[in-house]
Design an enzyme around this catalytic site. Sequence first.
Site, PDB file in Angstrom:
ATOM      1  N   SER A   1       0.720  -1.260   0.148  1.00 45.94           N
ATOM      2  CA  SER A   1      -0.148   0.381   0.103  1.00 45.94           C
ATOM      3  C   SER A   1       1.450   1.658  -0.106  1.00 45.94           C
ATOM      4  CB  SER A   1      -0.961  -0.018   1.281  1.00 45.94           C
ATOM      5  OG  SER A   1      -0.317  -0.078   1.874  1.00 45.94           O
TER       6      SER A   1
ATOM      7  N   GLN B   1      -7.345  -2.193   4.399  1.00 44.05           N
ATOM      8  CA  GLN B   1      -6.700  -2.032   4.141  1.00 44.05           C
ATOM      9  C   GLN B   1      -6.922  -1.015   2.338  1.00 44.05           C
ATOM     10  OE1 GLN B   1      -2.461  -2.680   2.623  1.00 44.05           O
ATOM     11  NE2 GLN B   1      -3.365  -2.895   0.639  1.00 44.05           N
TER      12      GLN B   1
ATOM     13  N   LYS C   1      -8.283   3.639   2.004  1.00 40.47           N
ATOM     14  CA  LYS C   1      -7.458   4.857   1.678  1.00 40.47           C
ATOM     15  C   LYS C   1      -8.046   5.012   0.246  1.00 40.47           C
ATOM     16  CE  LYS C   1      -4.086   3.377   5.150  1.00 40.47           C
ATOM     17  NZ  LYS C   1      -5.033   1.816   4.716  1.00 40.47           N
TER      18      LYS C   1
ATOM     19  N   GLU D   1     -19.196  20.801 -16.372  1.00 39.82           N
ATOM     20  CA  GLU D   1     -19.680  19.236 -16.941  1.00 39.82           C
ATOM     21  C   GLU D   1     -18.763  18.512 -15.916  1.00 39.82           C
ATOM     22  OE1 GLU D   1     -19.335  18.971 -20.890  1.00 39.82           O
ATOM     23  OE2 GLU D   1     -18.931  21.299 -20.425  1.00 39.82           O
TER      24      GLU D   1
ATOM     25  N   LYS E   1     -16.475  27.303 -30.704  1.00 39.58           N
ATOM     26  CA  LYS E   1     -16.911  27.231 -29.095  1.00 39.58           C
ATOM     27  C   LYS E   1     -16.415  27.437 -27.925  1.00 39.58           C
ATOM     28  CE  LYS E   1     -19.872  23.276 -28.491  1.00 39.58           C
ATOM     29  NZ  LYS E   1     -19.208  22.982 -28.657  1.00 39.58           N
TER      30      LYS E   1
ATOM     31  N   THR F   1     -39.697  24.891 -12.048  1.00 38.41           N
ATOM     32  CA  THR F   1     -40.197  23.549 -11.753  1.00 38.41           C
ATOM     33  C   THR F   1     -40.582  22.920 -13.088  1.00 38.41           C
ATOM     34  OG1 THR F   1     -42.635  24.710 -11.184  1.00 38.41           O
ATOM     35  CG2 THR F   1     -41.449  24.574 -10.139  1.00 38.41           C
ATOM     36  N   HIS F   2     -40.061  21.311 -12.800  1.00 38.87           N
ATOM     37  CA  HIS F   2     -40.593  20.778 -14.388  1.00 38.87           C
ATOM     38  C   HIS F   2     -39.052  21.385 -15.362  1.00 38.87           C
ATOM     39  CE1 HIS F   2     -43.457  19.061 -12.255  1.00 38.87           C
ATOM     40  NE2 HIS F   2     -43.630  19.847 -11.737  1.00 38.87           N
TER      41      HIS F   2
HETATM   42  N1  ARG Z   1      -1.034  -1.176   5.268  1.00 38.82           N
HETATM   43  C1  ARG Z   1      -1.945  -2.556   6.212  1.00 38.82           C
HETATM   44  C2  ARG Z   1      -3.426  -1.320   5.777  1.00 38.82           C
HETATM   45  O1  ARG Z   1      -3.620  -0.719   5.790  1.00 38.82           O
HETATM   46  C3  ARG Z   1      -1.439  -1.863   7.263  1.00 38.82           C
HETATM   47  C4  ARG Z   1      -2.102  -3.123   9.030  1.00 38.82           C
HETATM   48  C5  ARG Z   1      -1.295  -3.959   7.876  1.00 38.82           C
HETATM   49  N2  ARG Z   1      -1.943  -5.038   9.281  1.00 38.82           N
HETATM   50  C6  ARG Z   1      -1.421  -6.184   9.256  1.00 38.82           C
HETATM   51  N3  ARG Z   1      -2.104  -7.264   9.897  1.00 38.82           N
HETATM   52  N4  ARG Z   1      -1.376  -6.976   7.783  1.00 38.82           N
HETATM   53  O2  ARG Z   1      -4.451  -1.309   6.803  1.00 38.82           O
END
Ligand code: ARG
Length: 462
Positions: free
Chosen positions: A23, A322, A325, A290, A283, A155-156
Amino acid sequence: MSTLWHGRFEGGPAEELLAFTVSLPFDQRLAADDLQGSRAHVRGLVRAGVLTDGEASMVLRALDQVESELEAGSFVFVPSDEDIHTAIERRVTELAGAAGAKLHTGRSRNDQVATDLRLYTKRAVYRIGSRLLELQEVLLARAVEAAEAYLPGYTHLQRAQPVLLAHHLLAHGWALSRDVDRLLDTRRRLDVSPLGAGALAGSSLRLDPAGVAAELGFAAVFDNSLDAVSDRDFVAEVLFDLAMVGVHLSRIGEEIVLWSSEEFRFVHLDDAYATGSSMLPQKKNPDIAELARGKSGRLIGDLTGFLATLKGLPLAYNRDLQEDKEPLFDALDQVELALGAMAGLLRTVQFDVEAMRAAADTATSSATDLAEWLVARGTPFREAHATVGALVRRSLTEGRSLAELVGQHPDLGLDAAALLAEGVAVRRRTSPGGAGPEPVAAQLERFRERVAADRERLGEGR
Ligand code: ARG
């Protein structure tokens, strides 16, 4: 290759495993929060009697060094750095030796990553909140400047009754106020420290989660270690808040698209906030509007995708988490960009108040006022509605002006016909919260106060 778990394993990790599970490419942006969390953890370990003061200062110095290396871009990542937490701990251990190897005592990446992400999200909420307030201030300034300009309300998507341009702009402003409010509410719930939960069950060491939480500026500390490491409600909530912002921006965007078309001509975009065509020289395109519309689809996807990830996960930490993120970072990045671009567009857009007025000043836009004029003289509204409706139909089928028909009508007459004059209908929108000059003046004040109060509530960025 040395992993964090090499003791239990005979061989190293497969290349495909690393490729699939790393990650680091996307969690590097948690570095500052990871360092902050580690510093607090180190001081907690001193209080727990795990680290001596001397060891702690070595680790803290190593953390400072890591920070400078990351900032200078001289930090060297190695293939076994599967995430930013691993990378930082590895480097700290290289720099601080045996003391560095104690950094992770009583801590798991499970409580660590949850802590980092909450710290990061708190700051991100501040950034998005500030951008929302900036956009609201643009809407407020344009509303003040619009003074008594008016346009048809729809409206509409059919012309309904005239409304002040200020009223229309503030309608979007109030929607954004709810977004700010939602984010502040979300921030209150996410302001809980999970550090000290360990992998899932706490620790045998004399950890002090409350002290660490306070040092990190969290308002509260977890009550249940299992919940602490598996709770990602805050990510889902922020994703909803951001998707809602996206939906609001998409609705503003759609109106800008319509209004900038030749069919409406209500607005002219500033050159800096419009694009041209590669083929059609004439244009001028509303691409920001958009994309504000388009990106809302992606923001909704970030939310629904993540909810699907959470669904059915058993306690406590699972690697699935994970996946929190990328949708979160994507949504934050996109909304921040969209808010900035829309603020610029709206700050510079030119309102064609003449075109708006012409579209609003059609006789039929006062039809409701005619009915209400009859109501004020004792006619039940249903009857009044039918009388005026019939006049509108006659005016359309006989090709005669509504004003003439109203003037000749026994129950209406010339006084009523005067309601059809230009600019009269909008001034008659006098009820509280209504679209005319009187209530809008009061509304502008309330909106100004609301934005100032929200700025206060948002507080200082960290
Ligand atoms: N990179 C992991 C995450 O974003 C960290 C936690 C990893 N924990 C584990 N037990 N492998 O969640």
